[in-house]
Design an enzyme around this catalytic site. Structure first.
Site, mmCIF file in Angstrom:
data_model
loop_
_atom_site.group_PDB
_atom_site.id
_atom_site.type_symbol
_atom_site.label_atom_id
_atom_site.label_comp_id
_atom_site.label_asym_id
_atom_site.label_seq_id
_atom_site.Cartn_x
_atom_site.Cartn_y
_atom_site.Cartn_z
ATOM 1 N N LYS A 105 35.138 29.969 42.235
ATOM 2 C CA LYS A 105 36.098 31.058 42.001
ATOM 3 C C LYS A 105 35.422 32.422 42.083
ATOM 4 O O LYS A 105 36.057 33.414 42.448
ATOM 5 C CB LYS A 105 36.819 30.864 40.668
ATOM 6 C CG LYS A 105 35.935 30.861 39.423
ATOM 7 C CD LYS A 105 35.783 32.227 38.769
ATOM 8 C CE LYS A 105 34.833 32.184 37.590
ATOM 9 N NZ LYS A 105 34.706 33.476 36.904
ATOM 10 N N ASP A 128 41.027 29.819 35.857
ATOM 11 C CA ASP A 128 39.871 30.709 35.988
ATOM 12 C C ASP A 128 39.956 31.526 37.269
ATOM 13 O O ASP A 128 39.612 32.713 37.302
ATOM 14 C CB ASP A 128 38.594 29.871 35.963
ATOM 15 C CG ASP A 128 37.365 30.679 35.590
ATOM 16 O OD1 ASP A 128 37.501 31.868 35.255
ATOM 17 O OD2 ASP A 128 36.257 30.111 35.614
ATOM 18 N N THR A 174 40.016 35.650 37.292
ATOM 19 C CA THR A 174 38.890 36.336 37.920
ATOM 20 C C THR A 174 39.326 37.175 39.118
ATOM 21 O O THR A 174 38.811 38.273 39.342
ATOM 22 C CB THR A 174 37.823 35.317 38.358
ATOM 23 O OG1 THR A 174 37.431 34.550 37.222
ATOM 24 C CG2 THR A 174 36.603 36.002 38.931
ATOM 25 N N SER A 226 36.918 41.791 36.090
ATOM 26 C CA SER A 226 36.115 40.811 36.814
ATOM 27 C C SER A 226 34.979 41.482 37.583
ATOM 28 O O SER A 226 35.216 42.344 38.435
ATOM 29 C CB SER A 226 36.993 40.020 37.783
ATOM 30 O OG SER A 226 36.207 39.330 38.726
#
Length: 333
Positions: free
Chosen positions: A191, A244, A248, A254
């Site tokens: 991710k 997640d 993000t 982030s």
């Protein structure tokens, strides 16, 4: 009362130390710098990383890694992924032989293409039943405000996962258990790479369609790699996968998305690193994720595109054109 050592006083290590203390644990937080330790012990604040978080009295800090380990039932590791091997080699000898080693890190080691739990097992000589991971949509800045959040704690030994779950369960932080360590780790590592891609799109001025496509197809890449490595496909539809990824890729908090945004606006990698105070894990891990995919014969075109932009000097606009001109295919192959 459960004794926990947390190694790493960055944003997430500090926030997780607060979670543990709020859950009733006694926490010793290891920090590299004496000024950070003094600030935490005297003022209850880690001014460099989370100045808005007042740490509970159950957290104390030290620069002595052996002192941090004393009596610990859990040793939580929260350092940049690419420094884990070197750091753990120094710490392993002082960790209690029965302590559960918990990875908060979301990366894949350069060179070896090993997941963080594999590095922990190798360096610390711990069996998989003593190694756990925690992953999910947990932006440290929001945790510092004690906003409601959820996570996954994964260990091959489900009873160990339940112990860790109990140690970090608070009114605002809800952990779920899982035994799919591989899937949880891959979701967290990949991710970050997809978030770089989404940030690049944002910086180029591209819209929500583009970003949604990158997130969705990025999740497909993660799932393909996970299936090739024996992960449970359901993991990628849960907190450690889709959850997640969404957090993000969507939040200005982030690091990886912000890093990508600067690249998309035309800054070089070196310029972006210079203005970034904290580690964006995807910058280094994108190469090791791609290496891992190639070792398993898995196609990951978004990851490959990010590597091209970050490490090979490919122009973002050229990279987008190349990505979009790939041969058309069915969605689920």
């Amino acid at each position: 009362m459960t004794q926990v050592a947390v190694y790493g006083s960055g944003s997430w290590g500090t926030a997780f130390a607060a979670i543990l203390a709020d859950a009733g644990c006694r926490v010793t937080l290891w920090a590299r710098r004496e000024d950070v330790v003094s600030s935490i012990n005297a003022e209850r604040v880690n001014a460099d990383y989370l100045p808005e978080l007042r740490l509970p009295e159950g957290v104390r800090a030290t620069t002595d890694f052996a002192e941090a380990a004393e009596g610990a039932e859990f040793a939580v590791l929260s350092v940049p992924s690419q420094t884990l091997r070197e750091n753990l080699a120094r710490w392993a000898g002082v960790l209690p032989a029965d302590a559960v080693l918990v990875s908060l890190m979301k990366g894949v080691e350069l060179g070896t293409a090993k997941r963080m739990s594999e590095v922990v097992e190798e360096v610390a000589g711990a069996g998989p039943e003593r190694v756990a991971v925690l992953s999910g949509p947990n932006l440290a800045g929001e945790i510092a405000q004690r906003q409601p959040a959820a996570a996954v704690v994964a260990c091959r030994d489900e009873s160990v996962a339940r112990r860790l779950q109990a140690a970090c369960h608070t009114p605002y932080f809800r952990p779920y258990t899982n035994t799919d360590v591989v899937g949880c780790e891959l979701g967290g590592a990949v991710k970050n790479v997809i978030a770089l891609a989404v940030g690049i799109a944002e910086g180029m001025g591209l819209g929500e369609n583009t970003k949604a496509a990158l997130m969705t197809r990025g999740l497909a890449e993660t799932s393909r790699l996970g299936l090739a490595m024996g992960a449970d496909p359901q993991t990628f539809a849960g907190l450690a996968g889709m959850g997640d990824l969404i957090a993000t890729c969507s939040s200005p908090l982030s690091r990886n998305t912000t890093f990508g945004t600067n690249l998309g606006r035309g800054m070089s990698v070196e310029e972006t690193i210079a203005v970034t105070r904290q580690t964006a894990e995807g910058v280094k891990s994108c190469r090791s994720v791609l290496d891992l995919a190639r070792r398993h014969g898995v196609e990951m075109p978004i990851t490959e595109t990010v590597v091209g932009i970050v490490h090979e000097g490919t122009s973002p606009r050229v990279a987008v054109k190349e990505l979009m001109s790939r041969t058309a295919k069915a969605e689920h192959r």
